[in-house]
Design an enzyme around this catalytic site. Structure first.
Site, mmCIF file in Angstrom:
data_model
loop_
_atom_site.group_PDB
_atom_site.id
_atom_site.type_symbol
_atom_site.label_atom_id
_atom_site.label_comp_id
_atom_site.label_asym_id
_atom_site.label_seq_id
_atom_site.Cartn_x
_atom_site.Cartn_y
_atom_site.Cartn_z
ATOM 1 N N ILE A 151 0.857 -1.179 0.000
ATOM 2 C CA ILE A 151 0.000 0.000 0.000
ATOM 3 C C ILE A 151 0.900 1.237 0.000
ATOM 4 C CG2 ILE A 151 -2.007 -1.088 1.087
ATOM 5 C CD1 ILE A 151 -1.163 -0.022 3.753
ATOM 6 N N ASP A 152 0.354 2.363 -0.419
ATOM 7 C CA ASP A 152 1.152 3.574 -0.567
ATOM 8 C C ASP A 152 1.694 4.069 0.777
ATOM 9 O OD1 ASP A 152 0.682 3.594 -3.296
ATOM 10 O OD2 ASP A 152 -1.099 4.849 -3.109
ATOM 11 N N LYS A 153 2.752 4.842 0.699
ATOM 12 C CA LYS A 153 3.410 5.398 1.882
ATOM 13 C C LYS A 153 2.405 6.063 2.827
ATOM 14 C CE LYS A 153 6.496 9.189 3.229
ATOM 15 N NZ LYS A 153 7.337 10.307 2.746
ATOM 16 N N THR A 155 -0.848 5.829 2.947
ATOM 17 C CA THR A 155 -2.060 5.055 3.233
ATOM 18 C C THR A 155 -1.759 4.181 4.440
ATOM 19 O OG1 THR A 155 -2.716 5.015 0.906
ATOM 20 C CG2 THR A 155 -3.683 3.349 2.334
ATOM 21 N N ARG A 254 -7.078 5.901 -5.611
ATOM 22 C CA ARG A 254 -6.831 7.343 -5.739
ATOM 23 C C ARG A 254 -7.163 7.840 -7.143
ATOM 24 N NH1 ARG A 254 -0.782 7.683 -3.463
ATOM 25 N NH2 ARG A 254 -1.125 9.943 -3.629
#
Length: 346
Positions: A151-153, A155, A254
């Site tokens: 998962i993104d930084k 998130t 997103r």
């Protein structure tokens, strides 16, 4: 050169640091400008220097910085030292482990932690923490120890980590076959009209801004992506929704939500850090800016994760609380929406 040479590596050994395939919709563009958009924290001088040194290859031929990229080009940057992101030194970073057995573990990742090393993030990642806390984690197809997905930084939320080769293979197949359950909670700009819906559309790198992803109508560009959403609560100028992933593309939620006009609240990369909905009153502007300060990241949390256990065959489902920064902002919007409705009734 983009980085310093490692004295322990023979000069005739080259290592691939970056690789990009130019997408179908790309217009002709100088390669130095193209790579500036693709590589975080790079400068045009560094890229031009790399080209002068013969480190930038297009379709396996070294090119200069004035080469114009075209669709289908394969661009590689080859240097005489290994990529720093492949050097994993264990770091004593605390992990929030919500479940663990012999085959796997579940981690509730905090916002702000990068999952694996990459350009500009060579230390302090989840992978460095895993290397400290666990020995001999299996490598995935990208040589990342233990990682089944990411998962993104900025998130927060749940990640499953494989502890054995068998668990890695079994779990990866579930994610690929779209049988795993992944639910995210998101706060988005605007009043989402439909109570629930499905967003589809291929996702690939944005043609102009390479740090963004974009949705393409042309099915030959990018990879198919499917996001199911459901409205949980309408809060005036923002909406709280649940998103369930059928696929797992980079920035999928997103970019899909931006595509339908509902950018994530305070998602700077996609413009959600601007006041996209609401009034022009100074008081409202101050209210939103206060929310941004409380939640200095995109309002996205990986709340639920479900899969079949690779050893026992048991269906497992894990759930986490929405973190405090998101909860506090949701409460503030709830209060704002209630005060607005009271004003309208008077």
């Amino acid at each position: 050169m983009l980085n310093n040479i490692d004295d322990n590596v023979e000069e005739d050994t080259l290592f691939e640091h970056f690789r990009f395939e130019v997408p179908k919709g790309q217009l002709l563009l100088r390669i130095d400008k193209f790579l500036m958009n693709m590589i975080q924290n790079s400068t045009r001088n560094k890229i031009q220097s790399a080209a002068t040194s013969g480190d930038i290859y297009v379709n396996d031929v070294a090119v200069k910085s004035n080469y114009k990229v075209k669709p289908g080009d394969v661009i590689r940057i080859l240097l005489t030292h290994p990529p720093y992101e492949n050097r994993i030194d264990p770091e004593d970073i605390p992990l929030n482990i919500v479940y663990e057995d012999d085959a796997l573990l579940l981690i509730n990742k905090e916002a702000g932690m990068v999952v694996h090393p990459g350009h500009g993030n060579y230390t302090g990642t989840l992978v460095h923490a895993l290397a400290f806390h666990f020995d001999n984690l299996p490598m995935n197809s990208s040589e990342r120890p233990g990682l089944v997905h990411r998962i993104d930084k900025d998130t927060s939320g749940l990640l499953v980590i494989a502890k054995t080769e068998a668990a890695m293979t079994h779990l990866a197949k579930q994610f690929e076959a779209k049988t795993s359950e992944r639910e995210y909670i998101a706060l988005v700009w605007g009043n989402v009209k439909e109570d629930e819906g499905t967003i589809t559309g291929n996702i690939a790198r944005h043609v102009k801004d390479r740090m963004q992803m974009a949705v393409f109508e042309d099915e030959t560009i990018g990879k198919p992506a499917v996001t199911h959403y459901k409205v949980l609560e309408r809060l005036g100028y923002v909406t709280l929704i649940s998103c369930k992933l059928e696929t797992g593309r980079t920035h999928q939620i997103r970019v899909h939500l931006k595509h339908i006009g509902h950018t994530l609240f305070n998602d700077e990369r996609y413009g959600g850090h601007l006041i996209l909905k609401g009034t022009t009153f100074t008081k409202y502007k101050q209210f939103v800016e206060n929310c941004f300060k409380i939640l200095p990241r995109q309002a996205l949390h990986a709340k639920t994760l479900g899969f079949v256990h690779p050893t026992t065959g048991e269906t497992m489902r894990f759930d986490t609380e929405i973190p405090q920064d998101m909860t506090e902002v949701i409460e503030k919007w709830r209060g704002y929406a209630q005060s607005k409705s009271l004003e309208e009734e008077e």
